[in-house]
Design a protein around this motif. Structure first.
Motif, PDB file in Angstrom:
ATOM      1  N   ILE A 136      -7.669  87.502 -31.108  1.00 41.75           N
ATOM      2  CA  ILE A 136      -8.554  87.660 -30.417  1.00 41.75           C
ATOM      3  C   ILE A 136      -9.581  88.456 -31.057  1.00 41.75           C
ATOM      4  N   ARG A 137      -9.063  89.222 -32.054  1.00 38.31           N
ATOM      5  CA  ARG A 137     -10.314  90.126 -33.114  1.00 38.31           C
ATOM      6  C   ARG A 137     -11.411  89.023 -33.833  1.00 38.31           C
ATOM      7  N   ALA A 138     -10.738  87.821 -33.825  1.00 41.32           N
ATOM      8  CA  ALA A 138     -10.752  87.011 -34.872  1.00 41.32           C
ATOM      9  C   ALA A 138     -11.855  85.867 -34.078  1.00 41.32           C
ATOM     10  N   VAL A 139     -11.735  85.709 -33.099  1.00 40.07           N
ATOM     11  CA  VAL A 139     -13.087  84.884 -32.238  1.00 40.07           C
ATOM     12  C   VAL A 139     -13.928  85.527 -32.726  1.00 40.07           C
ATOM     13  N   PRO A 140     -14.739  85.098 -33.138  1.00 41.93           N
ATOM     14  CA  PRO A 140     -16.326  85.752 -33.033  1.00 41.93           C
ATOM     15  C   PRO A 140     -17.702  85.876 -32.435  1.00 41.93           C
ATOM     16  N   PRO A 141     -17.624  87.245 -33.081  1.00 44.01           N
ATOM     17  CA  PRO A 141     -18.154  88.039 -32.076  1.00 44.01           C
ATOM     18  C   PRO A 141     -19.776  87.372 -30.707  1.00 44.01           C
ATOM     19  N   SER A 142     -19.653  85.837 -31.699  1.00 43.83           N
ATOM     20  CA  SER A 142     -21.543  85.227 -30.959  1.00 43.83           C
ATOM     21  C   SER A 142     -21.002  85.125 -30.281  1.00 43.83           C
ATOM     22  N   ILE A 143     -19.402  84.423 -29.836  1.00 45.76           N
ATOM     23  CA  ILE A 143     -19.646  83.582 -28.576  1.00 45.76           C
ATOM     24  C   ILE A 143     -19.041  84.723 -27.418  1.00 45.76           C
ATOM     25  N   ARG A 144     -18.634  85.845 -27.372  1.00 43.80           N
ATOM     26  CA  ARG A 144     -18.451  86.745 -26.671  1.00 43.80           C
ATOM     27  C   ARG A 144     -20.221  87.035 -26.575  1.00 43.80           C
TER      28      ARG A 144
ATOM     29  N   THR B 164     -15.718  86.355 -19.432  1.00 46.66           N
ATOM     30  CA  THR B 164     -15.791  85.738 -21.271  1.00 46.66           C
ATOM     31  C   THR B 164     -13.920  85.990 -21.768  1.00 46.66           C
ATOM     32  N   LEU B 165     -14.007  86.905 -21.285  1.00 54.26           N
ATOM     33  CA  LEU B 165     -12.242  86.861 -22.327  1.00 54.26           C
ATOM     34  C   LEU B 165     -11.435  85.987 -20.957  1.00 54.26           C
ATOM     35  N   PHE B 166     -11.142  85.254 -20.217  1.00 50.19           N
ATOM     36  CA  PHE B 166     -10.690  84.163 -19.209  1.00 50.19           C
ATOM     37  C   PHE B 166     -11.477  82.694 -20.135  1.00 50.19           C
ATOM     38  N   HIS B 167     -12.415  83.030 -20.011  1.00 52.65           N
ATOM     39  CA  HIS B 167     -13.588  81.481 -20.095  1.00 52.65           C
ATOM     40  C   HIS B 167     -13.679  81.119 -22.073  1.00 52.65           C
ATOM     41  N   HIS B 168     -13.754  82.275 -22.474  1.00 55.52           N
ATOM     42  CA  HIS B 168     -14.035  81.872 -24.129  1.00 55.52           C
ATOM     43  C   HIS B 168     -12.652  82.490 -24.954  1.00 55.52           C
ATOM     44  N   VAL B 169     -12.820  83.584 -24.342  1.00 56.23           N
ATOM     45  CA  VAL B 169     -12.290  84.388 -25.613  1.00 56.23           C
ATOM     46  C   VAL B 169     -10.289  84.216 -25.786  1.00 56.23           C
ATOM     47  N   LEU B 170     -10.150  83.944 -24.466  1.00 59.59           N
ATOM     48  CA  LEU B 170      -8.660  83.275 -25.142  1.00 59.59           C
ATOM     49  C   LEU B 170      -8.198  81.799 -25.482  1.00 59.59           C
ATOM     50  N   PRO B 171      -9.044  81.409 -24.816  1.00 62.37           N
ATOM     51  CA  PRO B 171      -8.987  79.795 -25.216  1.00 62.37           C
ATOM     52  C   PRO B 171      -8.977  79.693 -27.052  1.00 62.37           C
ATOM     53  N   LEU B 172      -9.635  80.142 -27.133  1.00 59.09           N
ATOM     54  CA  LEU B 172      -9.840  80.090 -28.537  1.00 59.09           C
ATOM     55  C   LEU B 172      -9.169  80.890 -29.762  1.00 59.09           C
ATOM     56  N   ALA B 173      -8.631  82.311 -28.523  1.00 58.52           N
ATOM     57  CA  ALA B 173      -7.103  82.865 -29.525  1.00 58.52           C
ATOM     58  C   ALA B 173      -6.029  82.054 -29.324  1.00 58.52           C
ATOM     59  N   LEU B 174      -6.380  81.195 -28.761  1.00 59.14           N
ATOM     60  CA  LEU B 174      -4.613  80.229 -27.564  1.00 59.14           C
ATOM     61  C   LEU B 174      -3.839  80.441 -29.068  1.00 59.14           C
ATOM     62  N   PRO B 175      -4.330  79.079 -31.001  1.00 57.00           N
ATOM     63  CA  PRO B 175      -3.383  79.320 -31.246  1.00 57.00           C
ATOM     64  C   PRO B 175      -2.444  80.230 -32.281  1.00 57.00           C
ATOM     65  N   GLY B 176      -2.982  81.042 -32.345  1.00 57.88           N
ATOM     66  CA  GLY B 176      -3.201  83.176 -32.555  1.00 57.88           C
ATOM     67  C   GLY B 176      -1.703  83.235 -31.917  1.00 57.88           C
ATOM     68  N   ILE B 177      -2.601  83.655 -30.885  1.00 56.62           N
ATOM     69  CA  ILE B 177      -1.738  84.007 -29.965  1.00 56.62           C
ATOM     70  C   ILE B 177       0.203  82.981 -29.781  1.00 56.62           C
TER      71      ILE B 177
END
Lengths: 438, 273
Positions: free
Chosen positions: A315-323, A336-349
């Motif tokens: 989650i931390r690796a998702v660029p703040p600009s997206i948030r 923001t979390l469910f539409h953008h941050v989590l999908p982008l963090a998904l591979p890491g998760i």
């Protein structure tokens, strides 16, 4: 002038710029560093190769099993009860061992064997032979009254001999199989009635004291239940906790303490989780011993910190600009979390989660504490039934002395490693697949 | 939805010659911002006129971006940040307890320094805002919104054949205009721009500046910029910030031709900053 710079440098620290001796030392240092790295890599690879060689060379034979083809005469008289009826009960109690021995006896052309000979004949066959023949009849009763060919398991000693782990040339008195038995075996081989076949039993049998009828089925089912429970318990809780800590939690002493403790939990020896599980799930909550439910819960506790740490990092690796972008168009924090941050963090998760699952799959110590070291013959049908786990099965087999168990230990290790490889490969694949969206 | 509808009528009000046409769109009174114990802005008083471009200039760390981010409450996302004073948008206090920050940000769009399209298709980038705010009736309506937003941002011609390709595949300048289109899509009154051209090459910058000119007809724009030439080119009103204070504010021409304050003079002459 070219010399201006040199003199300036010389003035500053008393040395000349690009002194050839210094350059040479610098390159030498770099070369040495590379050599160390290569050396370390080489040593690591060497030990990996040794490990795999020793496991595979000792374990591959576990996937083969010596079988003997018997023409078993299924006389109706043998299945009748006192009233002359063939019932389920009478089929169950029929003397299959004798039928198998008689079949072997007639196959070898022995007219009237002596008692020791009878014993030796039986010594060629596994003790699981009766179950094999009975299963054949229970699946199809019409075979009663006929003489049917059945492939039955050879005794573990015969198996060891065929696989070459017992030396034929050992003096007879120090051999498990006597000369007569060896001669019979040779005769069976010559007739094509004794051969190595793929060992399906390794995957379908439960616990047994004979190596040839011991299998991984119960352990596989148990491990499957546990992985399921870990995936259902640890992953949602872990991801939710990580998301809360990263995106919502205020930064204060309390959350700092939580953070430190999560990191500490990841380092707690797994046996401690076993003790915790014993105290909480079994003694306090009264869940059954040896059940994969308890094992799964304990492994979930153990995996939780791994999942949380991996998810937080992702989650931390998702660029703040997206948030900012999402908040800027008026998305709420949760959107923001469910539409953008989590999908982008998904591979890491996913990677973190699978690594956690792999860890849990290979874990043994906590399962010993909660009684998953049981001798379980029947397949567990629910997570509440007694079961074992793959690594625990390896541990149990490793403490048996028979030759057949040694190879099965290594064979089970190969199976476990295969699962780990497959899961790791899945992690890599999923990572690649979801990263492409960027 | 209703809120947005009323604000839309409020926007057209000055055009139709209603008496309060002169009333500023945004007013800031005694705005102070603290990051923890450190004060970043001191008693800023500023009126932003409607349907015009207001430029905020000043050296790095002067608080101009901080002030900009107060206008759509983006500072709320920084836990240690505290804002005092009063900021009104159409005479409505935006720090009011009853005001929904989510709706405020739909009314006050923002464009950031670095183009930050979502890693989704161009279409989804634009559609995201209207979707979460419930501004979409059906599929054709959504397609309409996307098209008009892209048209207003001057991007439609360039991307109409590939709206379903990822927005991250566009060039830097196109990405920034995509972000502007994304901001427009939620039908805002005010667009905040935080150094929107600092990551762009001169040609892309010229396009964005041209776009700002056009947008001024319908939107109130507040732009933070490091480039004084840009401030001069695009804005009607300029505010000069220096170490947390609003030093001077006035018509752009007056600020650049005839600055009243010594610090403003030094800065626009290029003596510091």
């Amino acid at each position: 002038m070219a010399t201006t710079q040199d003199t300036l440098h010389a003035a500053a620290d008393g040395r000349k710029l690009n002194d050839p001796a210094m350059l040479k030392r610098r390159y030498a240092a770099e070369w040495r560093f590379k050599a160390y790295g290569l050396g370390a890599l080489g040593i690591a690879l060497f030990f990996l190769v040794v490990l795999f060689y020793s496991i595979i060379s000792q374990g591959w034979t576990a996937f083969l099993q010596t079988n003997i083809k018997l023409d078993v005469a299924l006389n109706e008289a043998d299945f009748q009860d006192a009233d002359g009826q063939i019932t389920e009960q009478s089929i169950r109690v029929a003397d299959y061992t004798k039928m198998a021995r008689d079949a072997l006896q007639s196959t070898l052309g022995l007219e009237s064997p002596t008692r020791p000979e009878k014993r030796d004949l039986r010594g060629l066959l596994s003790r699981g032979v009766d179950v094999q023949i009975r299963n054949k009849i229970e699946s199809d009763r019409s075979v009663i009254g006929q003489t049917v060919p059945v492939w039955v398991l050879a005794n573990g000693e015969v198996d060891a001999l065929i696989k070459g782990s017992i030396d034929r040339n050992t003096p007879e008195e120090r051999r498990q199989l006597n000369n007569k038995q060896l001669a019979w075996i040779d005769k069976l081989i010559a007739e094509g009635r004794l051969e190595k076949q793929f060992n399906t039993g390794l995957f379908t049998y439960g616990a047994s004291s004979q190596p040839e009828t011991a299998g991984l089925a119960v352990a596989l089912i148990g491990s499957f239940f546990m992985m399921l429970i870990v995936a259902l318990v640890a992953v949602p809780i872990g991801v939710a906790a990580a998301a809360y800590l990263e995106e919502f939690a205020p930064k204060n002493t309390f959350t700092d303490i939580i953070e430190v403790n999560i990191n500490n939990l990841a380092a707690v020896p797994s046996i401690v989780f076993g003790l915790l599980g014993l105290a909480v799930f079994i003694n306090f909550m009264g869940l059954p011993r040896s059940a994969s439910l308890v094992g799964g819960l304990v492994l979930s506790l153990m995996t939780l910190p791994t999942v949380i740490i991996a998810t937080r990092a992702a989650i931390r690796a998702v660029p703040p600009s997206i948030r900012e972008a999402a908040l800027g168009v008026g998305a709420s924090k949760m959107q923001t979390l469910f539409h953008h941050v989590l999908p982008l963090a998904l591979p890491g998760i996913l990677t973190g989660t699978i690594i956690g699952l792999v860890q849990a799959l290979g874990e043994t110590a906590p399962l010993l504490m909660i009684g998953l070291v049981a001798f379980v013959v029947d397949y567990p049908t629910t997570p509440l039934d007694p079961a074992t786990a793959l690594p625990v099965q390896i541990y149990m087999w490793a403490s048996s002395a028979e030759r057949g168990f040694v190879e099965r230990t290594m064979g089970a290790t190969i199976v476990l490693l295969m699962f780990l490889f497959v899961m790791n490969a899945a992690a890599v694949y999923l990572r690649r697949k979801f990263e492409r969206k960027w | 939805m209703e809120q947005i509808a009323t604000s839309a009528t409020a926007e057209t009000a000055p055009m139709s010659g209603v008496a309060n046409g002169e009333a500023p769109k945004v007013t800031a009174r005694d705005v102070c911002v603290f990051y923890g114990a450190k004060q970043a802005l001191f008693d800023v008083n500023l009126d932003v006129p409607r349907n015009s471009v207001t430029a905020l200039i000043g050296p790095s760390g002067c608080g101009k971006s901080t002030f900009l981010r107060c206008l759509n409450r983006m500072n709320d996302t920084i836990p240690i940040c505290r804002v005092t004073g009063k900021i009104e948008l159409d005479e409505q206090d935006i720090y009011d307890r009853d005001l929904d920050v989510v709706e405020l940000r739909a009314r006050v769009g923002m464009v950031f320094q670095k183009p930050n399209p979502f890693p989704k298709s161009i279409f989804d980038n634009i559609a995201y805002g209207p979707r979460i705010h419930g501004l979409v009736r059906d599929k054709t309506h959504l397609e309409e919104i996307v098209e008009t937003s892209l048209e207003k941002a001057g991007l439609w011609k360039e991307v109409k054949d590939r709206v379903h390709e990822p927005g991250t595949g566009l060039s830097g300048g196109q990405q920034q205009r995509l972000c502007i289109a994304r901001a427009i899509a939620t039908t805002p009154d005010v667009i905040l721009m935080d150094e929107p051209c600092s990551a762009l090459d001169p040609i892309a910058t010229a396009k964005v500046e041209e776009l700002i000119h056009e947008l001024r007809q319908n939107y109130t724009i507040v732009i933070v910029t490091h480039s004084m030439q840009q401030a001069r080119r695009v804005s009607q009103k300029t505010a000069f910030f220096h170490i947390g204070y609003l030093v001077e504010v006035g018509d752009t021409e007056q600020i650049f031709e005839n600055p009243q304050d010594k610090r403003t003079q030094d800065y626009i002459m290029g003596r510091f900053g």
